[in-house]
Design an enzyme around this catalytic site. Structure first.
Site, PDB file in Angstrom:
ATOM      1  N   TYR A 124      22.230  10.937  66.193  1.00 14.25           N
ATOM      2  CA  TYR A 124      23.182   9.833  65.809  1.00 14.25           C
ATOM      3  C   TYR A 124      24.445   9.836  67.057  1.00 14.25           C
ATOM      4  O   TYR A 124      25.170   8.983  67.284  1.00 14.25           O
ATOM      5  CB  TYR A 124      24.066  10.299  64.376  1.00 14.25           C
ATOM      6  N   LYS A 178      10.310  18.684  63.086  1.00 14.00           N
ATOM      7  CA  LYS A 178       9.347  17.955  63.865  1.00 14.00           C
ATOM      8  C   LYS A 178       8.795  18.987  65.013  1.00 14.00           C
ATOM      9  O   LYS A 178       8.840  18.650  66.139  1.00 14.00           O
ATOM     10  CB  LYS A 178       9.623  16.345  64.367  1.00 14.00           C
ATOM     11  N   ASP A 210       6.797  15.123  58.464  1.00 14.10           N
ATOM     12  CA  ASP A 210       5.648  13.905  57.903  1.00 14.10           C
ATOM     13  C   ASP A 210       5.077  14.388  56.617  1.00 14.10           C
ATOM     14  O   ASP A 210       5.096  13.621  55.591  1.00 14.10           O
ATOM     15  CB  ASP A 210       4.784  13.615  59.027  1.00 14.10           C
ATOM     16  N   ASP A 234      18.917  11.890  56.465  1.00 14.92           N
ATOM     17  CA  ASP A 234      19.247  10.596  56.206  1.00 14.92           C
ATOM     18  C   ASP A 234      18.221   9.928  55.393  1.00 14.92           C
ATOM     19  O   ASP A 234      18.088   9.521  54.302  1.00 14.92           O
ATOM     20  CB  ASP A 234      19.679   9.923  57.285  1.00 14.92           C
ATOM     21  N   ASP A 238      17.182   9.466  50.975  1.00 17.48           N
ATOM     22  CA  ASP A 238      16.762   8.183  50.246  1.00 17.48           C
ATOM     23  C   ASP A 238      15.534   8.185  49.367  1.00 17.48           C
ATOM     24  O   ASP A 238      15.360   7.885  48.609  1.00 17.48           O
ATOM     25  CB  ASP A 238      16.539   7.003  51.449  1.00 17.48           C
TER      26      ASP A 238
HETATM   27  C1  IPM Z   1      24.199   7.658  54.659  1.00 13.56           C
HETATM   28  C2  IPM Z   1      24.366   6.044  55.429  1.00 13.56           C
HETATM   29  C3  IPM Z   1      24.767   6.252  56.814  1.00 13.56           C
HETATM   30  C4  IPM Z   1      24.077   7.264  57.602  1.00 13.56           C
HETATM   31  C5  IPM Z   1      25.007   4.819  57.570  1.00 13.56           C
HETATM   32  C6  IPM Z   1      25.492   3.940  56.402  1.00 13.56           C
HETATM   33  C7  IPM Z   1      25.589   5.068  58.874  1.00 13.56           C
HETATM   34  O1  IPM Z   1      22.816   5.609  55.415  1.00 13.56           O
HETATM   35  O2  IPM Z   1      25.299   8.154  54.618  1.00 13.56           O
HETATM   36  O3  IPM Z   1      23.163   8.028  54.394  1.00 13.56           O
HETATM   37  O4  IPM Z   1      22.965   6.859  58.233  1.00 13.56           O
HETATM   38  O5  IPM Z   1      24.459   8.288  57.682  1.00 13.56           O
HETATM   39 MN    MN Z   2      21.394   6.995  54.511  1.00 13.11          MN
END
Ligand code: IPM
Ligand code: MN
Length: 349
Positions: A124, A178, A210, A234, A238
């Site tokens: 990042y 990885k 993976d 990140d 999700d």
């Molecule tokens: C998260 C979000 C952020 C990230 C974005 C909005 C920059 O997806 O906090 O998970 O990638 O960290």
């Molecule tokens: Mn995110």
């Protein structure tokens, strides 16, 4: 009196933060001393200050006890050079929020593990990064690059904290990387197993990213503390939100070396549904549960809020994204959900 900086941000941010404020007002009724300060981050801050992260905000952050953030982003700023997301990246980097904890917890399904995500380094932020033109086969061609970079000190700090946290949980920790390909991952893995020597009673293991995407979903009961870098954290958070039902359900806490904390739900700003009063406020409300415990030391009230949220969910009330998750589902708006939680939160024990 504790000062909390509220940053609703963009998209669905303001409407979900409204629910958090509702509960905070009840906490104040219960006698907790809270002073709220409001400011801007992300797209709204670009509109007002022409900057996604203003100096004013930077200075404010250093003078509060904790920060509560909604979310940032939206198509409106697509053509802007400074993107709303930079606001978030800046608050994390400039205040050194290096550790981010995302609990994956669902009492209905007996799911309970945490993802520890490194938050202030890695791909990042690594330099060089950029986009420019280069001649390839005699043709001017766009090329772009990002750099995944970690130093030993950043890794050691995060891994030590993770092992320590695992001592208060099931003493089980899994590193995800990885390391069959990436140098940064090789260093993480080496340090992880070295530090492991000092925590002989913690059961450790290691998965490649993976393969982990399958294991986390199939065998979630095998996990307790999951440790990974910024970008993998990140993505995996999700993915794991699906175990709890919806991305809208996940809370998070980030901490810096001065023990300043930043609370935010894991979801984005969802511009498509913004302003419709249909967004899921659970991720934010659960973040407030964590804030009540860690910042205010109010374990009882924190538990009460947690049970109020799950009481409402167990009765079948939820926003549209929970339609297939809740038994006896009854659709409610963001506001109504907040009111219902507040109703149970206000009841005497
Ligand atoms: C998260 C979000 C952020 C990230 C974005 C909005 C920059 O997806 O906090 O998970 O990638 O960290
Ligand atoms: Mn995110």
């Amino acid at each position: 009196m504790k000062k909390i900086l509220i940053l609703p941000g963009d998209g669905i941010g303001p409407e979900i933060i409204k629910q958090v404020i509702k509960i905070i007002n009840t906490c104040i009724l219960f006698g907790i001393k809270i002073k709220l300060i409001y400011n801007y981050i992300g797209g709204i801050s670009i509109d007002i200050f022409n900057k996604s992260f203003s100096n004013n905000l930077f200075n404010l952050c250093k003078n509060v006890n904790s920060i509560f953030l909604g979310c940032v982003g939206g198509y409106k700023w697509d053509k802007n050079i400074d993107k709303p997301e930079n606001g978030l990246l800046n608050i994390r980097k400039k205040l050194n929020f290096f550790i981010n904890i995302r609990p994956i917890k669902c009492p209905f399904k007996n799911i309970d593990f945490i993802i520890i995500r490194e938050l202030s380094s890695g791909i990042y932020y690594g330099k060089p990064k950029g986009i420019s033109k280069q001649i390839v086969n005699n043709i001017p061609t766009w090329y772009s690059y990002d750099t995944e970079i970690y130093n030993e000190q950043e890794i050691i700090k995060l891994i030590r904290i993770s092992f320590n946290l695992s001592l208060n949980r099931k003493k089980k920790i899994c590193l995800i990387d990885k390391s069959n390909v990436l140098n940064t991952s090789k260093l993480w893995k080496k340090i992880f197993f070295y530090i492991n020597n000092f925590y002989k009673n913690v059961k450790s293991n290691h998965l490649y990213i993976d393969n982990s995407t399958i294991e986390l979903i199939k065998n979630y009961n095998n996990f307790d503390v999951v440790l990974t870098n910024n970008i993998f954290g990140d993505i995996l958070s999700d993915e794991c939100s699906l175990l709890t039902g919806s991305l809208g359900m996940l809370p998070s806490i980030s901490i810096n070396s001065n023990l300043l904390s930043l609370f935010e739900p894991c979801h984005g700003s969802a511009p498509k549904i913004a302003g419709k009063n249909i967004a899921n406020p659970v991720g934010s409300l659960l973040s407030l549960v964590m804030m009540l415990e860690y910042v205010f030391n109010e374990k009882k009230i924190s538990n009460k809020l947690y049970f109020s949220i799950y009481k409402v969910l167990s009765l079948g009330f939820g926003t549209f994204d929970m339609k297939n998750i809740l038994n006896n589902f009854k659709l409610v708006s963001t506001n109504e959900f907040g009111d219902l939680v507040n109703h149970f939160f206000l009841l005497n024990d």
